[in-house]
Motif scaffolding. Sequence first.
Motif, PDB file in Angstrom:
ATOM      1  N   GLY A 128       0.803  -1.220   0.000  1.00 17.67           N
ATOM      2  CA  GLY A 128       0.000   0.000   0.000  1.00 17.67           C
ATOM      3  C   GLY A 128       0.835   1.269   0.000  1.00 17.67           C
ATOM      4  O   GLY A 128       0.335   2.348   0.309  1.00 17.67           O
ATOM      5  N   CYS A 129       2.120   1.152  -0.336  1.00 10.50           N
ATOM      6  CA  CYS A 129       2.974   2.326  -0.485  1.00 10.50           C
ATOM      7  C   CYS A 129       3.566   2.287  -1.900  1.00 10.50           C
ATOM      8  O   CYS A 129       3.276   1.385  -2.671  1.00 10.50           O
ATOM      9  CB  CYS A 129       4.084   2.317   0.570  1.00 10.50           C
ATOM     10  N   SER A 148       0.665   0.549   4.498  1.00 16.13           N
ATOM     11  CA  SER A 148      -0.554   0.504   5.299  1.00 16.13           C
ATOM     12  C   SER A 148      -0.896  -0.933   5.676  1.00 16.13           C
ATOM     13  O   SER A 148      -1.890  -1.182   6.344  1.00 16.13           O
ATOM     14  CB  SER A 148      -1.718   1.119   4.517  1.00 16.13           C
ATOM     15  N   ARG A 149      -0.089  -1.873   5.197  1.00 15.05           N
ATOM     16  CA  ARG A 149      -0.420  -3.270   5.427  1.00 15.05           C
ATOM     17  C   ARG A 149       0.845  -4.043   5.769  1.00 15.05           C
ATOM     18  O   ARG A 149       1.928  -3.726   5.294  1.00 15.05           O
ATOM     19  CB  ARG A 149      -1.032  -3.860   4.160  1.00 15.05           C
ATOM     20  N   GLY A 184      -6.122 -12.981  -0.540  1.00 13.36           N
ATOM     21  CA  GLY A 184      -5.086 -12.117   0.034  1.00 13.36           C
ATOM     22  C   GLY A 184      -3.676 -12.442  -0.422  1.00 13.36           C
ATOM     23  O   GLY A 184      -2.734 -11.784   0.004  1.00 13.36           O
ATOM     24  N   THR A 185      -3.521 -13.438  -1.275  1.00 10.77           N
ATOM     25  CA  THR A 185      -2.182 -13.779  -1.781  1.00 10.77           C
ATOM     26  C   THR A 185      -2.000 -13.195  -3.176  1.00 10.77           C
ATOM     27  O   THR A 185      -2.803 -13.450  -4.066  1.00 10.77           O
ATOM     28  CB  THR A 185      -2.010 -15.306  -1.830  1.00 10.77           C
ATOM     29  N   ARG A 186      -0.956 -12.378  -3.331  1.00  8.89           N
ATOM     30  CA  ARG A 186      -0.681 -11.744  -4.628  1.00  8.89           C
ATOM     31  C   ARG A 186       0.490 -12.472  -5.285  1.00  8.89           C
ATOM     32  O   ARG A 186       1.541 -12.630  -4.661  1.00  8.89           O
ATOM     33  CB  ARG A 186      -0.307 -10.280  -4.451  1.00  8.89           C
ATOM     34  N   GLU A 197      -3.462  -5.077   8.676  1.00 11.64           N
ATOM     35  CA  GLU A 197      -3.294  -3.649   8.463  1.00 11.64           C
ATOM     36  C   GLU A 197      -2.232  -3.165   9.441  1.00 11.64           C
ATOM     37  O   GLU A 197      -2.046  -3.750  10.494  1.00 11.64           O
ATOM     38  CB  GLU A 197      -4.604  -2.888   8.696  1.00 11.64           C
ATOM     39  N   ASP A 202      -5.047   0.589  -6.962  1.00  9.22           N
ATOM     40  CA  ASP A 202      -4.472   1.060  -5.708  1.00  9.22           C
ATOM     41  C   ASP A 202      -5.440   0.922  -4.534  1.00  9.22           C
ATOM     42  O   ASP A 202      -5.298   1.599  -3.525  1.00  9.22           O
ATOM     43  CB  ASP A 202      -3.977   2.507  -5.884  1.00  9.22           C
ATOM     44  N   GLU A 220      -5.790  -7.644 -13.567  1.00 11.30           N
ATOM     45  CA  GLU A 220      -5.482  -9.014 -13.169  1.00 11.30           C
ATOM     46  C   GLU A 220      -6.757  -9.839 -13.063  1.00 11.30           C
ATOM     47  O   GLU A 220      -6.769 -11.021 -13.434  1.00 11.30           O
ATOM     48  CB  GLU A 220      -4.722  -9.039 -11.840  1.00 11.30           C
ATOM     49  N   ARG A 235      -7.245 -13.251 -14.873  1.00  9.14           N
ATOM     50  CA  ARG A 235      -7.574 -14.468 -14.129  1.00  9.14           C
ATOM     51  C   ARG A 235      -8.809 -15.143 -14.744  1.00  9.14           C
ATOM     52  O   ARG A 235      -8.828 -16.359 -14.945  1.00  9.14           O
ATOM     53  CB  ARG A 235      -7.850 -14.140 -12.656  1.00  9.14           C
ATOM     54  N   ASP A 289      -9.392 -11.366  -5.080  1.00 13.18           N
ATOM     55  CA  ASP A 289     -10.104 -10.609  -4.056  1.00 13.18           C
ATOM     56  C   ASP A 289     -10.602  -9.276  -4.628  1.00 13.18           C
ATOM     57  O   ASP A 289      -9.815  -8.486  -5.138  1.00 13.18           O
ATOM     58  CB  ASP A 289      -9.066 -10.380  -2.953  1.00 13.18           C
ATOM     59  N   ARG A 315      -9.016   0.212   0.829  1.00 16.78           N
ATOM     60  CA  ARG A 315      -8.812   1.649   0.837  1.00 16.78           C
ATOM     61  C   ARG A 315      -9.810   2.333  -0.082  1.00 16.78           C
ATOM     62  O   ARG A 315     -10.237   1.773  -1.073  1.00 16.78           O
ATOM     63  CB  ARG A 315      -7.392   1.956   0.336  1.00 16.78           C
ATOM     64  N   ARG A 343      -0.901   8.005  -6.755  1.00 18.28           N
ATOM     65  CA  ARG A 343      -0.222   7.015  -7.597  1.00 18.28           C
ATOM     66  C   ARG A 343      -0.439   7.372  -9.065  1.00 18.28           C
ATOM     67  O   ARG A 343      -1.579   7.562  -9.489  1.00 18.28           O
ATOM     68  CB  ARG A 343      -0.781   5.615  -7.358  1.00 18.28           C
ATOM     69  N   GLU A 358      -8.901   4.641   4.604  1.00 20.08           N
ATOM     70  CA  GLU A 358      -9.033   3.191   4.730  1.00 20.08           C
ATOM     71  C   GLU A 358     -10.530   2.882   4.691  1.00 20.08           C
ATOM     72  O   GLU A 358     -11.347   3.703   5.079  1.00 20.08           O
ATOM     73  CB  GLU A 358      -8.426   2.696   6.051  1.00 20.08           C
TER      74      GLU A 358
END
Lengths: 364, 364
Positions: A290-291, A313-314, A337-339, A363, B288, B296, B300, B309, B314, B339, B363
């Motif tokens: 998140g940055c 942020s995470r 949640g897996t990238r 977070e 973002d 993606e 997918r 997901d 945010r 960004r 958030e």
Amino acid sequence: MNAESPRGAQTVLAPGATLGILGGGQLGRMLAVAASRLGLHVHIYSPSSDCPAASVAETLSIGAFDDVEAIIDFAKTCDAVTYEFENVPAMSAKGAASVSPLRPGARALDVSQDRLVEKSFLRAQVGVDVAGFEDVGSVYDLKRAVKRLGLPCVLKTRRLGYDGKGQVIIRAAEEIDAAWNTLAPAPCILEAFIPFAREVSVVAARGLDGQIKAYPLTENVHLNHILHTSTAPAAQDDGSAAKIAAQILEHLDYVGVMGVEFFQMPDGRLIVNEIAPRVHNSGHWTQDGGCTDQFEQHVRAVAGWPLGDATPSRRVVMTNLIGDDVNAWATLAAEPGTRIHLYGKSDIRKGRKMGHVNRVIDEV
Amino acid sequence: MNAESPRGAQTVLAPGATLGILGGGQLGRMLAVAASRLGLHVHIYSPSSDCPAASVAETLSIGAFDDVEAIIDFAKTCDAVTYEFENVPAMSAKGAASVSPLRPGARALDVSQDRLVEKSFLRAQVGVDVAGFEDVGSVYDLKRAVKRLGLPCVLKTRRLGYDGKGQVIIRAAEEIDAAWNTLAPAPCILEAFIPFAREVSVVAARGLDGQIKAYPLTENVHLNHILHTSTAPAAQDDGSAAKIAAQILEHLDYVGVMGVEFFQMPDGRLIVNEIAPRVHNSGHWTQDGGCTDQFEQHVRAVAGWPLGDATPSRRVVMTNLIGDDVNAWATLAAEPGTRIHLYGKSDIRKGRKMGHVNRVIDEV
């Protein structure tokens, strides 16, 4: 203090300018994507047309890293040149820097290519803690050095080691000859063994204007000498590592992202293990933190742009996919949640970095 | 219900497979980057070698979109083919689908290419609210239609309109002839004017296995008929828009990401404005938002992977950079939390989408 290459020292790359990248591995690949996102053209220089960066970059030049003329021709097409690995030969770096701004500068390469020069620089010029070390040119040197540093200790080639390659641990006096024969005749360095509590790293950037931004402390776990996981932000960060990284960047008048690896002792003391004048495997988590990610941060720095936000942020755990690990892609793709970040390498080989996953765990 | 192309209907693309993309604009560019990140090879088909996707894709074929033979040759090199825009000619879509899985399928193109077919489909088959509409083939038709729908109303070409091109608002009876002369002899549709409270959209994906995931409701503001900002998650989302999007996806047996644009009335009622069988400008914020981004997600889906997901962590405001807006890049680059995504277009032209920025505002 070392001035950056005088050629185009203050050049800022606007969108539409061309960034050259020496090296076409996965780091070059992810740098190329980040540069494109900022509207820059990307020109990759690589010995192989089949490299990971080739498929995402606009232009590819094929050539050897020691072909100074080819590198000069390449650099002439670029508004600035950077690199994805620290073993660019000095002559090639000088050649590139003679026609285009080279960022980070040649001094960062000189220092980081040779463990002896690196440790001497860190101890004598920056004044930070490093493992005890001795220059070793012969088996006689080695025996004397083992006596000084004690057992166990680690014999390493001064140049070209990575992922545990080019190093041998010596646990007993009887292992000295074998260790020497394994690495000789390469010039070596003997390092004291550090009984660390954990391994941590900091990825930090310095802009063309001297501004420095460090990502939070990252805790790393290696398996078979290869980075396995990085977790960030790490627990128990008192800011010392970022301060040390900033000192190193300042001393090198550095422009770009650097990875600084530390051993942390049970009492919290930080010992610098090594520096890498480039984006770093332990910074891959930034892509999903998140940055601004480390690849864009490096591009921003070497393009002369203001640095981006380095505060995530995470909380993320990055896990490398080594060799066969990548065959689990379908399972990984189904994990919430897996990238997934794959490098497009066609041959799966033992120990080869095929990709990585970032798992968002919290977070911040 | 329409079955997907029978050829390779269940084909899953493993890393190392090749995804073909018809179209090389910014949507193709961002799709290409996402596909590469998943280890897929990308083959772009575009009429121009100078297109935004060319610089980030592995392979580029140059050809016209109505060159069916060239498109078949292209599709033969791909394990699946998708597209970044809805105006792929029907013959070309059929040609591609005859040699490779085409995802989304040709039916989605048929429906979305023609406003009359689209509105009829939405009203009669899906059973959702659309603006009143009349088929208009002559100025006589138009006069009759204006009487039925009332003033003001909007005359639009049935095909090839975008960003306000191919449409004229009619506010008074005296404007009918001029409106007709502006768009004739193109087949047209007259639509009732909708006095909406706000414009919203949903970007939703349907996987090869039929799983559906919708991103949260997005509120859109247009300037000069071009999308200016998208804010997501939007306030006051009762889930109705996502339900409507899911119905549309089901009815088309759709595979991939779709954008569904709505007018929302002061009483909250949703009227479907149009559908786009592709990634959508109002979904750029997902890059973002801390979730799988729409590019993606589309890859997918069309690769037969499980969907990622779609729940952001945010709140983001996306702002398009139109024409000269992109010249503010240095200011934008210095804004914390902003960004930048530029498309690598060399010519700045009025009304041209040059890039966008995502500003993280909260958030979720």
